[in-house]
Scaffold this active site. Structure first.
Site, PDB file in Angstrom:
ATOM      1  N   ARG A 233       0.860  -1.183   0.000  1.00  0.00           N
ATOM      2  CA  ARG A 233       0.000   0.000   0.000  1.00  0.00           C
ATOM      3  C   ARG A 233       0.897   1.234   0.000  1.00  0.00           C
ATOM      4  NH1 ARG A 233      -3.366  -2.912  -1.492  1.00  0.00           N
ATOM      5  NH2 ARG A 233      -5.477  -3.257  -0.699  1.00  0.00           N
ATOM      6  N   GLU A 262      -2.491   7.530  -4.918  1.00  0.00           N
ATOM      7  CA  GLU A 262      -2.836   6.869  -6.179  1.00  0.00           C
ATOM      8  C   GLU A 262      -4.314   6.991  -6.547  1.00  0.00           C
ATOM      9  OE1 GLU A 262      -1.671   2.784  -5.105  1.00  0.00           O
ATOM     10  OE2 GLU A 262      -3.797   2.228  -5.291  1.00  0.00           O
ATOM     11  N   HIS A 294      -0.617  -0.077  -9.474  1.00  0.00           N
ATOM     12  CA  HIS A 294      -1.366  -1.036  -8.642  1.00  0.00           C
ATOM     13  C   HIS A 294      -1.913  -2.188  -9.489  1.00  0.00           C
ATOM     14  CE1 HIS A 294      -3.507  -1.225  -4.516  1.00  0.00           C
ATOM     15  NE2 HIS A 294      -3.283  -2.435  -4.974  1.00  0.00           N
TER      16      HIS A 294
END
Ligand code: NAD
Length: 339
Positions: A233, A262, A294
């Site tokens: 993360r 993000e 991601h």
């Protein structure tokens, strides 16, 4: 069940449609992320399905519940995008996909290590332009690098097993050491982990304890030129401190699949727009940084498991009022920490 599927991409839609037949849910695919501005799209659906960058805060949950939603299921393992306290107060069911393919993320982590280690990202760009020079593309071999794996859960353990094949010394850190890991790696305390690792890869969830893990406490201890990989993360890293360390050389290489902010950028084509996030622009300007959006989870196995488990979560709740993959708030889970 009537289900609104937020943050839908083509690959989500394909997988959900392919595996929905045994469940027979009525699926409405929505491209926007769930958040305060878009919550009206979810009103009236019994089930709401979200992904990692949706914003399921207290106001969103209150509104959805007031309009009939009884279950929110995230298509991810992590659930830091949901206000657990608000969900508990409202008595709404929360579900997730606890493990869809730890192999997908562990293999991606290895890909990042090897790509950076041999500068394949730079070599690829050169040869595309008919530049066949190899000066500046010197790499390293993993066998004599000490790799520190922070978090030895499902993904961390697979990373350790794969690294073992390269013959490199492996250090591990976790709140709960794992006996199997001790066959391949040496558990050490955090300062030793920071001081002795040439490469640090992060595999913990985002919690108040791990938020900004890579910041003032650890960065002054790390070996100069350390290589950091984050596929967990974004907020495990304090981005401004990391940029400062990249500029000074304290961090020699960085490979990240996640970014603190993000949610405003990833999963969108912004190539026609003027970049607005200075930290993102700065990170992308370093030759020794690889940033992906991601996507470590994005494999055939994972998409199938995500679709089948999520559709199953809705079906189980509809039939029994229970859900095996229910998210339950624990003392370690606090709302607000975004990843
Ligand atoms: P997991 O729950 O199996 O393992 C997490 C490990 O972290 C556990 O062993 C736990 O004890 C440890 N941990 C938790 N808090 C800690 C702390 N404060 N200090 C030390 N150790 C701590 O989870 P997993 O399946 O291995 O996934 C790890 C993370 O990977 C997820 O939380 C998620 O954020 C991330 N992830 C990313 C992607 C992607 O596409 N990039 C996909 C899936 C998961």
């Amino acid at each position: 069940m009537d289900i609104a599927v937020f943050s839908t991409k083509s690959y989500d839609r394909n997988a959900f449609e392919q595996y929905n037949a045994p469940f027979g849910h009525a699926l409405t695919f929505l491209e926007p992320r769930l958040g305060p501005e878009t919550l009206a799209l979810g009103r009236g659906y019994t089930g709401v399905c979200i992904f990692v960058n949706d914003d399921c805060n207290a106001a969103v949950i209150d509104d959805l519940v007031a309009h009939g939603t009884r279950i929110i299921a995230t298509r991810s393992a992590g659930y830091n995008q949901i206000d657990l306290a608000a969900a508990a107060r409202q008595g709404i069911m929360l579900a997730r996909v606890p493990a869809y393919s730890p192999h997908a993320v562990s293999e991606f982590t290895l890909a990042l290590i090897l790509t950076m280690g041999r500068k394949i990202h730079r070599a690829y760009n050169r040869t595309r332009e008919f530049n066949f020079e190899i000066g500046g593309l010197e790499g390293f071999e993993l066998r004599d690098k000490t790799v520190g794996v922070f978090g030895t859960g499902q993904i961390g353990r697979l990373v350790i097993k794969a690294l073992h094949g390269f013959g490199c010394p492996i250090l591990a850190y976790d709140r709960f050491p794992n006996a199997e890991v001790e066959q391949y790696a040496r558990y050490v305390d955090q300062p030793t982990f920071a001081r002795e690792s040439d490469i640090i890869t992060l595999h913990t969830p985002l919690t108040p304890q791990t938020q900004h893990l890579i910041s003032d406490k650890i960065l002054p201890l790390v070996k100069p030129g350390v290589f950091i990989i984050n596929t967990s993360r974004g907020a495990l890293l304090k981005t401004d401190k990391v940029i400062k360390c990249l500029k000074s050389g304290q961090i020699g290489m960085l490979a990240i699949d996640v970014f603190e902010e993000e949610a405003d950028y990833f999963y969108q084509d912004l190539s026609e727009q003027v970049p607005t996030n200075d930290e993102l622009v700065r990170l992308l300007s370093f030759p020794n940084v690889i940033l992906t959006s991601h996507m470590a989870f994005l494999t055939d196995h994972a998409l199938r498991n995500i679709a089948e488990t999520t559709l199953g979560n809705f079906a189980e709740f509809e039939q029994t009022g229970q859900c095996t993959n229910q998210v339950v708030a624990s003392v370690h889970d606090q709302p607000g920490a975004r990843g």
